[in-house]
Design a protein around this motif. Sequence first.
Motif, PDB file in Angstrom:
ATOM      1  N   TYR A 192      39.198  38.984  21.426  1.00  0.00           N
ATOM      2  CA  TYR A 192      38.891  38.554  22.784  1.00  0.00           C
ATOM      3  C   TYR A 192      40.137  38.082  23.504  1.00  0.00           C
ATOM      4  O   TYR A 192      40.387  38.429  24.660  1.00  0.00           O
ATOM      5  CB  TYR A 192      37.856  37.423  22.735  1.00  0.00           C
ATOM      6  N   SER A 205      42.729  42.497  27.182  1.00  0.00           N
ATOM      7  CA  SER A 205      42.708  42.100  28.594  1.00  0.00           C
ATOM      8  C   SER A 205      41.639  42.879  29.360  1.00  0.00           C
ATOM      9  O   SER A 205      41.230  43.983  28.975  1.00  0.00           O
ATOM     10  CB  SER A 205      44.063  42.350  29.245  1.00  0.00           C
ATOM     11  N   LEU A 206      41.211  42.288  30.474  1.00  0.00           N
ATOM     12  CA  LEU A 206      40.274  42.989  31.353  1.00  0.00           C
ATOM     13  C   LEU A 206      40.897  44.264  31.912  1.00  0.00           C
ATOM     14  O   LEU A 206      40.205  45.264  32.111  1.00  0.00           O
ATOM     15  CB  LEU A 206      39.845  42.075  32.500  1.00  0.00           C
ATOM     16  N   GLN A 219      40.182  47.012  37.855  1.00  0.00           N
ATOM     17  CA  GLN A 219      39.685  45.730  37.364  1.00  0.00           C
ATOM     18  C   GLN A 219      38.716  45.108  38.376  1.00  0.00           C
ATOM     19  O   GLN A 219      37.743  44.460  37.994  1.00  0.00           O
ATOM     20  CB  GLN A 219      40.852  44.774  37.100  1.00  0.00           C
ATOM     21  N   THR A 220      38.971  45.335  39.651  1.00  0.00           N
ATOM     22  CA  THR A 220      38.070  44.828  40.686  1.00  0.00           C
ATOM     23  C   THR A 220      36.675  45.425  40.545  1.00  0.00           C
ATOM     24  O   THR A 220      35.659  44.726  40.660  1.00  0.00           O
ATOM     25  CB  THR A 220      38.622  45.145  42.088  1.00  0.00           C
ATOM     26  N   LEU A 278      34.879  43.863  37.560  1.00  0.00           N
ATOM     27  CA  LEU A 278      34.373  42.516  37.841  1.00  0.00           C
ATOM     28  C   LEU A 278      33.117  42.539  38.706  1.00  0.00           C
ATOM     29  O   LEU A 278      32.406  41.537  38.787  1.00  0.00           O
ATOM     30  CB  LEU A 278      35.469  41.679  38.507  1.00  0.00           C
ATOM     31  N   PRO A 280      31.303  39.478  36.075  1.00  0.00           N
ATOM     32  CA  PRO A 280      32.119  38.572  36.892  1.00  0.00           C
ATOM     33  C   PRO A 280      33.265  37.889  36.166  1.00  0.00           C
ATOM     34  O   PRO A 280      34.204  37.418  36.806  1.00  0.00           O
ATOM     35  CB  PRO A 280      31.096  37.532  37.376  1.00  0.00           C
ATOM     36  N   SER A 281      33.197  37.822  34.831  1.00  0.00           N
ATOM     37  CA  SER A 281      34.269  37.160  34.087  1.00  0.00           C
ATOM     38  C   SER A 281      34.430  37.812  32.724  1.00  0.00           C
ATOM     39  O   SER A 281      33.539  38.538  32.244  1.00  0.00           O
ATOM     40  CB  SER A 281      33.966  35.669  33.909  1.00  0.00           C
ATOM     41  N   LYS A 282      35.533  37.535  32.093  1.00  0.00           N
ATOM     42  CA  LYS A 282      35.792  38.056  30.755  1.00  0.00           C
ATOM     43  C   LYS A 282      34.780  37.489  29.759  1.00  0.00           C
ATOM     44  O   LYS A 282      34.344  38.173  28.832  1.00  0.00           O
ATOM     45  CB  LYS A 282      37.219  37.693  30.338  1.00  0.00           C
ATOM     46  N   ARG A 283      34.401  36.241  29.965  1.00  0.00           N
ATOM     47  CA  ARG A 283      33.394  35.613  29.110  1.00  0.00           C
ATOM     48  C   ARG A 283      32.054  36.348  29.215  1.00  0.00           C
ATOM     49  O   ARG A 283      31.399  36.611  28.202  1.00  0.00           O
ATOM     50  CB  ARG A 283      33.232  34.146  29.497  1.00  0.00           C
ATOM     51  N   ASP A 284      31.649  36.670  30.449  1.00  0.00           N
ATOM     52  CA  ASP A 284      30.408  37.409  30.647  1.00  0.00           C
ATOM     53  C   ASP A 284      30.452  38.754  29.925  1.00  0.00           C
ATOM     54  O   ASP A 284      29.467  39.184  29.317  1.00  0.00           O
ATOM     55  CB  ASP A 284      30.158  37.651  32.134  1.00  0.00           C
TER      56      ASP A 284
END
Length: 207
Positions: free
Chosen positions: A38, A42-43, A54-55, A58, A62-66
């Motif tokens: 993790y 990277s995103l 990347q936009t 998202l 909405p986030s890397k955690r999501d």
Amino acid sequence: MTTKDVGRTAKRGPYAKSEERRQTILDAAHAVFAARGYRGGSLQEVADRAGMSQTSLLHYFPSKRDLLMSVLERRDEITSGAFPDDMEEGLADSVIRTALHNEDIPGVIELYTVLCAESVTDEHPGRDYFTERYGRLRASYGRRFAELAAEGRLRPGVDPDQAATSLVALWDGLQTQWLLAPDQVDVAKGLRGYLNLVILPGTDPTG
């Protein structure tokens, strides 16, 4: 096809496309997190692998955690195929079948092993997931071992809860060794050996 049917198809079109893009992102994230973890993945790398900006990524997550939590959720959906609702079998056969099932799914063991090890680090978003998962596994296998003990099928001196904890630990350890040396380590054989040590042979369907 009626006019109403055409309308329904049109309405489903954008949703189907959106869901397809979402699955593409999850596939890409699965590969990136399995290879780099993790924190290392990277995103942008996920977006590049998915063939989007990347936009745009998202917009779906909405986030890397999501994204991580969705990958773990999908991982559980994939591996759940090892548990048909209508299957009745003993603990040993269930464990061995699940181990072999997971080996046949590309990247699923890599993802689990990498993220599980990484989750012990400070503030890792997957920590609760793995903590809860281990708790469920120990409880589930503890109940199965307790049932065997009640039937006189557990060897004397074997504690059901400790047997469950040891099984989970052995399974994870064997999978890690298998990832490093797949030609030298047989996960299913190792698990079967342990289960044969703690479960007495029998003819009823619990064995």
